[in-house]
Write an enzyme that holds these catalytic residues in place. Structure first.
Site, PDB file in Angstrom:
ATOM      1  N   LYS A 136       4.815   2.692  12.136  1.00 55.09           N
ATOM      2  CA  LYS A 136       3.596   2.063  12.656  1.00 55.09           C
ATOM      3  C   LYS A 136       3.988   0.875  13.547  1.00 55.09           C
ATOM      4  O   LYS A 136       3.390   0.653  14.586  1.00 55.09           O
ATOM      5  CB  LYS A 136       2.678   1.607  11.523  1.00 55.09           C
ATOM      6  CG  LYS A 136       1.383   0.954  12.029  1.00 55.09           C
ATOM      7  CD  LYS A 136       0.441   0.613  10.894  1.00 55.09           C
ATOM      8  CE  LYS A 136       0.973  -0.521  10.045  1.00 55.09           C
ATOM      9  NZ  LYS A 136       0.965  -1.820  10.788  1.00 55.09           N
TER      10      LYS A 136
ATOM     11  N   HIS B 213       0.853  -1.186   0.000  1.00 54.23           N
ATOM     12  CA  HIS B 213       0.000   0.000   0.000  1.00 54.23           C
ATOM     13  C   HIS B 213       0.892   1.240   0.000  1.00 54.23           C
ATOM     14  O   HIS B 213       2.127   1.129  -0.107  1.00 54.23           O
ATOM     15  CB  HIS B 213      -0.951  -0.012   1.202  1.00 54.23           C
ATOM     16  CG  HIS B 213      -0.278  -0.274   2.517  1.00 54.23           C
ATOM     17  ND1 HIS B 213       0.643   0.596   3.079  1.00 54.23           N
ATOM     18  CD2 HIS B 213      -0.373  -1.323   3.388  1.00 54.23           C
ATOM     19  CE1 HIS B 213       1.059   0.113   4.233  1.00 54.23           C
ATOM     20  NE2 HIS B 213       0.474  -1.049   4.449  1.00 54.23           N
TER      21      HIS B 213
ATOM     22  N   GLY C 229       1.866   3.147   2.265  1.00 50.06           N
ATOM     23  CA  GLY C 229       2.883   3.168   3.316  1.00 50.06           C
ATOM     24  C   GLY C 229       4.169   2.520   2.855  1.00 50.06           C
ATOM     25  O   GLY C 229       5.275   3.059   3.062  1.00 50.06           O
ATOM     26  N   HIS C 230       4.051   1.359   2.203  1.00 48.67           N
ATOM     27  CA  HIS C 230       5.241   0.701   1.656  1.00 48.67           C
ATOM     28  C   HIS C 230       5.890   1.578   0.579  1.00 48.67           C
ATOM     29  O   HIS C 230       7.121   1.690   0.516  1.00 48.67           O
ATOM     30  CB  HIS C 230       4.866  -0.643   1.035  1.00 48.67           C
ATOM     31  CG  HIS C 230       4.321  -1.645   2.002  1.00 48.67           C
ATOM     32  ND1 HIS C 230       3.001  -2.004   2.030  1.00 48.67           N
ATOM     33  CD2 HIS C 230       4.926  -2.363   2.988  1.00 48.67           C
ATOM     34  CE1 HIS C 230       2.814  -2.918   2.963  1.00 48.67           C
ATOM     35  NE2 HIS C 230       3.964  -3.145   3.572  1.00 48.67           N
TER      36      HIS C 230
ATOM     37  N   SER D  51      -2.301  -0.217   6.667  1.00 47.25           N
ATOM     38  CA  SER D  51      -1.899  -1.557   7.065  1.00 47.25           C
ATOM     39  C   SER D  51      -2.434  -2.553   6.061  1.00 47.25           C
ATOM     40  O   SER D  51      -3.546  -2.380   5.536  1.00 47.25           O
ATOM     41  CB  SER D  51      -2.440  -1.898   8.461  1.00 47.25           C
ATOM     42  OG  SER D  51      -2.257  -3.282   8.755  1.00 47.25           O
TER      43      SER D  51
END
Length: 282
Positions: A149, A34, A36-37, A185
């Protein structure tokens, strides 16, 4: 983008990069990628000549077989996202490739691994140390990137690096959130529409606790956060701890965390386990 599936192919690809004197940034993931990655990849891209990303759902860090079974696996979509993000080498190994024989190593990770996730998920951090140490040996990166996170995990990985003597810089990157505040997440895809609608309350309550922390004790803030999240329909707090980020130990007084404390929470929504954290100013 070069896609490799074996340790031999990976070592050859990275070896050619190293032979040219180019720096390597590494982003280990468990897939279901996603934004975030992607933010980690972008940071690695900015800091290094070449970016390597691994996609591997590591069985040794799951203490719950159902969690391992239901963890999302989306290799085709992941590969497309890695290509679009400008990754140079994508590593998609099998379990047998990472663990040709059982990994029986037990890491003495110390206090940073004994609280919160370490207490609730026995063996989890040892499994993280097993797989990340193996990946580090295969990739031999100059820098490795992890999202905040998983705040406690970063301390555990730094401890593992110390134990193993790796010359690798561990780079912690800020939490990436949806517009409504929910921490990104891979597990979010398992939320029902109703659960997804209320899930941002976790971050909202944490943020409100920072605004309301002045003049209140650590215990008062912990109770207020726990009660507020539990009051949201369908949410159940597994733990909420306010810790000193230097050693991950829970604090009783704000003064125990000189640079500011961090509040770490785990919340169950049905059988989906979500984690988040917030920083309290010194």
């Amino acid at each position: 983008m070069k896609t490799v599936r074996t340790a031999k192919e990976l070592r050859e690809a990275v070896g050619a990069v190293k032979a040219d004197g180019r720096s390597v940034g590494f982003v280990p993931t468990m897939g279901a990628l996603h934004a975030g990655h992607v933010s980690l990849i972008e940071r690695a891209r900015a800091d290094n000549d070449v970016v390597v990303v691994s996609v591997f759902v590591n069985p040794t860090q799951f203490n719950n077989p159902d969690d391992l079974r239901t963890y999302p696996r989306t290799e085709e979509a992941d590969s497309e996202k890695l290509q679009a993000a400008g990754v140079d080498i994508a590593f998609f190994p099998s379990v047998e490739e990472i663990y040709p024989e059982p990994d029986t190593r037990v890491f003495e990770l110390g206090p940073v691994a004994e609280v919160m996730e370490g207490a609730m998920r026995p063996g989890h951090f040892n499994g993280v140390a097993q797989v990340v140490s193996r990946l580090f040996r295969m990739v031999q990166p100059d820098r490795a990137y992890f999202g905040e996170k998983d705040f406690q995990q970063i301390s555990v990985i730094r401890r593992m690096v110390e134990i193993e003597g790796f010359d690798i810089e561990i780079v912690a990157c800020p939490i990436k959130r949806e517009a409504d505040g929910l921490a990104l997440s891979s597990r979010n895809v398992r939320l029902t529409p109703g659960q997804r609608a209320v899930a941002p309350a976790i971050h909202r309550i944490l943020a409100e606790s920072v605004d309301g922390a002045s003049g209140r004790s650590v215990d008062e803030v912990k109770r207020a956060v726990t009660d507020a999240i539990n009051a949201v329909d369908g949410m159940e707090v597994e733990y909420y701890e306010i810790v000193n980020p230097a050693d991950m130990q829970p604090i009783a007084e704000w003064s125990e965390a000189e640079g500011g404390a961090v509040g770490c929470v785990t919340v169950y929504m049905g059988d989906v386990r979500l984690i988040d954290n917030i920083k309290y100013p010194a």
